[in-house]
Every structure is written in structure tokens, then in C-alpha cells.
Design a protein around this motif. Structure first.
Motif, short mmCIF file in Angstrom:
data_model
loop_
_atom_site.label_atom_id
_atom_site.label_comp_id
_atom_site.label_asym_id
_atom_site.label_seq_id
_atom_site.Cartn_x
_atom_site.Cartn_y
_atom_site.Cartn_z
N LEU A 58 6.37 -2.92 6.63
CA LEU A 58 5.67 -3.95 5.81
C LEU A 58 4.23 -4.20 6.39
N ASN A 78 2.10 -1.26 5.80
CA ASN A 78 1.70 -1.26 4.52
C ASN A 78 0.49 -2.40 4.08
N ARG A 90 5.28 1.71 -1.05
CA ARG A 90 5.69 0.64 -1.40
C ARG A 90 6.94 0.39 -2.17
N ASN A 108 10.17 -1.46 -1.19
CA ASN A 108 11.26 -2.28 -2.28
C ASN A 108 12.47 -1.81 -2.31
N THR A 125 5.16 -7.06 -1.16
CA THR A 125 4.64 -5.83 -1.83
C THR A 125 3.52 -5.91 -2.76
#
Length: 685
Positions: A35, A38, A72, A76, A235
């Protein structure tokens, strides 16, 4: 070299890892790292899109959109698995669920919905529309850009390598905007998938918390709602950053610098705008109940910025004034070099009325300079001469909508090209508005009609020509007619040096041993005066070498060169392998040969005026009948008679080509006689 294999493997390995995210459970600690990657990578992409100078500098961006959208979605799926299985998905999601939204379910839902609206409704839709329009316009503009590159290459403005590079850029630009059109759909789909996953997490977590974990309804709702909101925010924020990056890339319309530099430069370009905005902010502070410090601070900052712009403008103006004075100082002295430059007469120039200056701008009907360069290349290929550079300038002395062509300072042509109009050519133009005119080259009837009536003129059967095409056609006709005047001694030297590079023996034998450069110039001018191309200089020089060994008389040299070019001369008038000719009656031809007399300007025919008029009238009748049937026709005569007879034909305002028997018979074409001039009447073939 060591980093290159790593870079080559990073993307394939990363994509495989993303696919594994969809099926392999992840520990919470590894999910936190991914995360963080990202969020950071999305921030790097956003900043990179701000600093690129043109979209093609970030050509990998559409592929990055696809990869990071898949990344992503994988995160998720992994976070959803942890939320529904353990009720815990790592510290990053927990922090976003408690610290960022304050532990409040309502605040979290509101922030999440706002982010979704901003991304899905505003940024994603806008970026998608811009990408779609950009792709369509880029594809529509490709043929024009390719033609512009070809025109610059043909005119010598760019090299072949530069043209190849520019063509590749045009193709890459079309591919990029097409990919961005599809990439924007990935971003839109990502936003929709994020909403669906959030609803699944919220509903599924609430059910699992009550049925499997033994929580009460309130406890289950509190835990899983915060986890769901945290997961959605962690996200959606990177997705929002990527959406903003997409919008920035597809809306870039300048390559002058990065976005920050260009924005600062353009926002600070108007001192008045900043000063008025500053005064407006201060005025808002004076309203009753309005907090004064924020507006006063902002207003003061804008006024200070406006004052700094004023000082900068004053310094720039002073610098420009000093530079102008410095450049004007030598001009005031009228040095000999400056006077010589002002006295210089340009070989070829176009004078434009002030309202025609827009012809040298950009656009399909404003590309005069580009079309002139193309015309110079075409004439070089057709006639074999290098047309001198064409000087273009405006003149306030010309009437409105008028242009003038000058050669060596002397006017040789004049025409009109009214702004906002097109020239419609045809016989049935009565229904079209405008003053009837005559086209300057072919003498066709026409009218200058408004641009918006192009379609109506075409429906009326007229041929519609833009202003630049009219001027260029007129200029080309003038150059062709005055080609001998445009061929200077220096031009002949350059052409001769070019022949010497490929055929040195013929040049060494001819110049200066047999003929001087000036005599060669006169021969080439004689050929051009009859519209004979001099591209095949090697063959011309070989013929001159043989002829000059016996005589250096100009007319004989020109005829020798024409004889060497016989097949090429005949091919200009051949139609479907047939050369249609008008001949002289043998008795008339013999009589004309006997009337030949030498003179300083070449051989002359001593013919009575009445007989000459009869010959020319019969010739016009025979030629007119053949041309009415759509066939080109030439007059053929004895070689000794050809130069003098051609001069008489030109005096009679007849542009019929005159060839000799030797030029025609050596061409290997089928000859068809369409008329015989007898001197008394025309005998039809």
C-alpha cells in the motif's frame, strides 16, 4: 549495464506479482508495504506528469495506467480477503480508518463519497473526454502534418534524417493519444470497481462479524465500517492521483517548459489582473463580519507581486530601448555596406498590398512561403534551373488586394487575391456573387466569391482555387516565361560544376577550351527561351563540344543542343505514343528556305506581310482544329528553317511549338499529320 537487466525484469516480475495478489493470501505486514508503494508510486507519476514538457516525453504513461489500475485492484482483493477473514488488514488501513477520519463512520463515508465524486464525475470524465477529442483531432491532423514535413523536406528546410524523426514523432503522437483514449477508460472502470468493492466489504463484513465472530450489530458495524472506509481511502487516494495525472497529461498544450514554470509565467504576465485581484481581496476584508487578516494578507501579496511585475517590465523596456538605440546607431551612420545593401536589386520579389500580408501566415490558404519553396523545387525539376530566392515584402503603394511580381526591380506581372475569397473558374457563374475577372495565366473567366460559398460554387460546376494557388500559378508562369533572364552567369558556373562532378571529361573539353562560360550561358538561355528544359546538361555539353569545333555561332549551337535533346522535346507533345504535326507544303517550304538571310541575331525570313499573315492564319486554323479535339499539335519544318520560322510564329502570338524533321524522326514515335500549310489555303489531312 548492471541496472539494465534489473529494469528489464522489474516490470514482467511486477505484473506476475500483481496477478498473484488476486489469488494468494497476503500477510498484513506485506500488505502495508505494498500500500505504501502504491501511494508513493502514484505520487511520483503525478509529479512526473507535471514536469514533462510534452506528452510524448511520458509516452509510457498509458501502459502505467493499466499496470497500476491492476495493482490497485489486486490490493483491493487482498485487503478484502484480510478484512472479511480476520477483521484486520494491517496498520495502514487501520490508520486511515481511525486517524484520517477521526474514527467517525459518518465522516469517513462523507470523505470517501467526496473522493469518489471528484474522481469519477469530475476528473475521470473530463480527462476521458479530452483524451477522446485529442485522439480524434490528432488522427485527423496526421495527413496535414505529413504533407508539411514533405514540403519542408522538398524545399530543403530539413534533412532526410530530420524528416524521418518528425514523421516518427507524428506517428508516435497519434499512437499516444489513441492509447490515452483507452487508458482513461481504465481509470473510469477502476473508480466503479472501487465503489463496488467498498459496498461488498461493508455488507459482507457486517454479516461475517455478526454470524461468525459473535459480535453484536453495533460492534460489527463499527469495526468493519471503519476498516472498509480505511481500505477505500487508501486505494481511492492513489486512484485520484493517477486520474489527476491523466488529466494533466492530456490537457498539456505547450512544450515551452514544465507545468509549474509555464503556469507561473502565464499567471504573472498581467500586472493589471494581479492589482485588480489584490484590491478585490482587500475590499472583501472591509465587508461587515468578514475576517480581515486572511483577505488582507492575500490582497497585499497580490499587490506586491503586481508591483514587482511593474518593475520588471520597466527594466525590460529600458533594455529593449537601449538595444534599439545600439542597433540604430550604426544605421544612422549610413555606412557604405548598408548603402550597398539598400541599393541591391533583388532578382525575384513579390510585393503584397497591406491587406495580403496574411498570405505568409499559417493555414491551408496562408502558406505562401512554403508554396514558393515548393515551386522553386518544381521548376528546378522541370526546367533544370535553380530559381533565385524570392523576396516577399509588403508595399503601401499597391491598391487593395493587389500583388506584383518583379524581376530585377521591373514589374512583370500583377494580379489580385482578395482576402476572405476564393476564385471560381467556369463558364456558368452568373448565379454566384462577385465581379467577373479573368484568370491571369490561362485567361479563363472567373469570379472571386466569398469563402463560405465554396460548396455552392462547386455545385454550380465551377473549379474553386484558393488565393495562394492563384498567386503561385501566376508566379510559376512568370518564372517559366522569364527563365532566360533568371539564369545568371554564377548559376551557369554552379550547374557546370555539378556536371563536372559526374562527367568531368566533357566539361574539361568544352569550357574554356571551346566556349567561354558566357557563351554557354547564351546557349542555355536560348534553350530556355523556347521552354526547353536544360536538366540533361551532360548531353547538351556533348553536343556543344562537337558543334563548337566547327562553329561557335549561337544559333547553330542552340540547334545542335536541341538535336541532342530531340526525343525529350518530342515527348512533351506526344499523346498516347502519337505526335500530331502540321507541316509546310514542299513548295512553300522550299520558297521559305530560299528567303533565309543571315543576321547578327540569327537567320531571318524575308516574307511579304500579306503572305506571312496568310501562313500564320492557316497555321492558327490547323492548330485550333486539332486542339479543339483535345490533341496537342506542333509545326514541323526543315532544320535550317526552324529558328527563323519559330521567330515568325512567336510574332504572330501563336505559342505553337516548332520542331525540325531531325528532332522528330529520331524520337521513335508515330507521326500523324493533321494539316498542311500551303501559303494559300490550309489542306486538311
Amino acid at each position: 549495464m548492471k541496472n539494465r537487466p534489473i529494469a528489464q525484469l522489474a516490470v514482467p516480475v511486477g505484473v506476475v506479482g500483481i496477478v498473484l495478489l488476486l489469488v494468494v493470501p497476503l500477510p498484513a505486514g506485506l500488505l502495508d508495504v505494498l500500500l505504501a508503494v502504491n501511494i508513493t508510486a502514484s505520487l511520483v507519476i503525478l509529479l512526473t506528469s507535471m514536469y514533462v514538457q510534452r506528452p510524448l516525453d511520458f509516452s509510457i504513461f498509458p501502459s502505467l495506467i493499466l499496470v497500476f489500475t491492476l495493482f490497485r485492484l489486486g490490493l483491493n482483493v487482498a485487503s478484502t480477503r484480510l478484512v472479511l477473514r480476520d477483521g484486520y488488514a494491517g496498520q495502514v488501513i487501520d490508520a486511515f480508518g481511525h486517524f484520517v477520519v477521526g474514527g467517525s463512520l459518518v465522516i469517513g463515508l462523507v470523505i470517501f463519497l467526496i473522493l469518489v465524486v471528484i474522481q469519477f464525475v469530475v476528473i475521470t470524465n473530463g480527462a476521458g473526454r479530452v483524451a477522446e477529442v485529442g485522439a480524434r483531432f490528432t488522427l485527423d491532423a496526421m495527413p496535414g502534418k505529413q504533407m508539411a514535413i514533405d514540403a519542408d523536406l522538398n524545399s530543403g528546410l530539413i534533412t532526410e534524417d530530420e524528416a524521418r524523426k518528425r514523421r516518427a514523432d507524428v506517428a508516435a503522437e497519434a499512437d499516444f493519444y489513441g492509447a490515452m483514449d483507452g487508458g482513461s477508460k481504465f481509470v473510469k472502470g477502476d473508480a466503479i470497481a472501487g465503489i463496488i468493492i467498498t459496498v461488498i466489504n461493508l455488507v459482507g463484513g457486517f454479516a461475517i462479524g455478526m454470524m461468525q465472530m459473535g459480535m453484536t450489530a453495533g460492534e460489527s458495524l463499527e469495526r468493519f465500517s471503519l476498516l472498509t472506509i480505511g481500505d477505500g481511502l487508501v486505494t481511492q487516494i492513489p486512484a485520484l492521483l493517477l486520474s489527476v495525472s491523466t488529466g494533466i497529461v492530456v490537457t498539456r498544450a505547450t512544450a515551452e517548459g514544465d507545468m509549474g514554470t509555464v503556469a507561473a509565467k502565464q499567471l504573472m504576465q498581467s500586472r493589471s489582473a494581479l492589482a485588480i485581484a489584490g484590491c478585490g481581496a482587500i475590499a472583501l476584508a472591509l465587508l461587515p463580519g468578514m475576517p480581515k487578516p486572511p483577505f488582507l494578507i492575500v490582497g497585499a501579496a497580490l499587490l506586491i507581486a503586481a508591483q514587482r511585475i511593474k518593475a520588471t517590465e520597466a527594466r525590460d523596456a529600458q533594455a529593449a530601448q537601449d538595444s534599439a538605440q545600439a542597433s540604430a546607431a550604426p544605421a544612422a551612420g549610413d555606412t557604405p555596406e548598408q548603402l550597398i545593401e539598400q541599393m541591391r536589386v533583388h532578382t525575384l520579389e513579390i510585393l503584397l498590398a497591406p491587406d495580403l500580408v496574411d498570405l505568409v501566415g499559417a493555414g491551408p490558404d496562408r502558406d505562401l512561403l512554403t508554396r514558393v519553396r515548393g515551386l522553386r523545387r518544381k521548376i528546378a525539376m522541370d526546367l533544370g534551373i535553380v530559381v533565385p530566392p524570392v523576396r516577399t515584402r509588403d508595399s503601401v503603394d499597391l491598391p487593395r488586394s493587389t500583388y506584383v511580381v518583379r524581376i530585377s526591380g521591373v514589374e512583370v506581372g500583377r494580379g489580385e487575391a482578395p482576402a476572405g475569397r476564393l476564385l471560381a473558374l467556369g463558364d456558368d457563374l452568373a448565379a454566384l456573387p462577385g465581379q467577373p475577372v479573368v484568370e491571369p495565366v490561362f485567361g479563363l473567366p472567373g469570379k472571386w466569391v466569398p469563402t463560405e460559398l465554396r460548396h455552392a460554387a462547386e455545385l454550380a460546376g465551377a473549379t474553386v482555387v484558393d488565393r495562394v494557388s492563384v498567386l503561385i500559378t501566376h508566379l510559376g508562369s512568370i518564372i517559366t516565361q522569364n527563365a532566360p533572364r533568371l539564369l545568371g552567369r554564377e548559376d551557369v558556373r554552379v550547374l557546370t560544376e555539378g556536371v563536372k562532378q559526374v562527367n568531368p571529361s566533357v566539361v574539361d573539353e568544352l569550357v574554356p577550351g571551346l566556349l567561354t562560360l558566357g557563351e554557354v550561358q547564351r546557349v542555355l538561355q536560348g534553350l530556355l527561351s523556347e521552354e526547353v528544359a536544360i536538366r540533361d546538361l551532360s548531353r547538351i555539353y556533348e553536343a556543344l563540344t562537337l558543334r563548337a569545333k566547327t562553329s561557335t555561332e549561337l544559333e547553330g549551337l542552340v540547334e545542335a543542343a536541341r538535336a541532342a535533346l530531340g526525343p525529350a522535346l518530342t515527348a512533351q507533345h506526344t499523346q498516347e505514343g502519337v505526335l500530331r504535326v502540321v507541316t509546310l507544303d514542299p513548295a512553300l517550304e522550299q520558297g521559305l528556305v530560299e528567303q533565309l538571310r543571315p543576321s547578327e541575331s540569327g537567320s531571318q525570313l524575308l516574307v511579304e506581310p500579306d503572305r506571312l499573315e496568310s501562313i500564320l492564319s492557316q497555321l492558327r486554323t490547323a492548330v485550333g482544329a486539332a486542339e479543339a479535339a483535345g490533341h496537342p499539335v506542333v509545326l514541323v519544318c526543315a532544320p535550317a528553317l526552324r529558328p527563323a520560322l519559330r521567330r515568325l510564329v512567336m510574332l504572330g502570338q501563336t505559342r505553337t511549338a516548332v520542331l525540325s524533321y531531325s528532332e522528330v524522326t529520331g524520337a521513335g514515335v508515330q507521326i500523324e499529320t493533321v494539316g498542311v500549310v500551303s501559303g494559300v489555303h490550309t489542306i486538311a489531312a
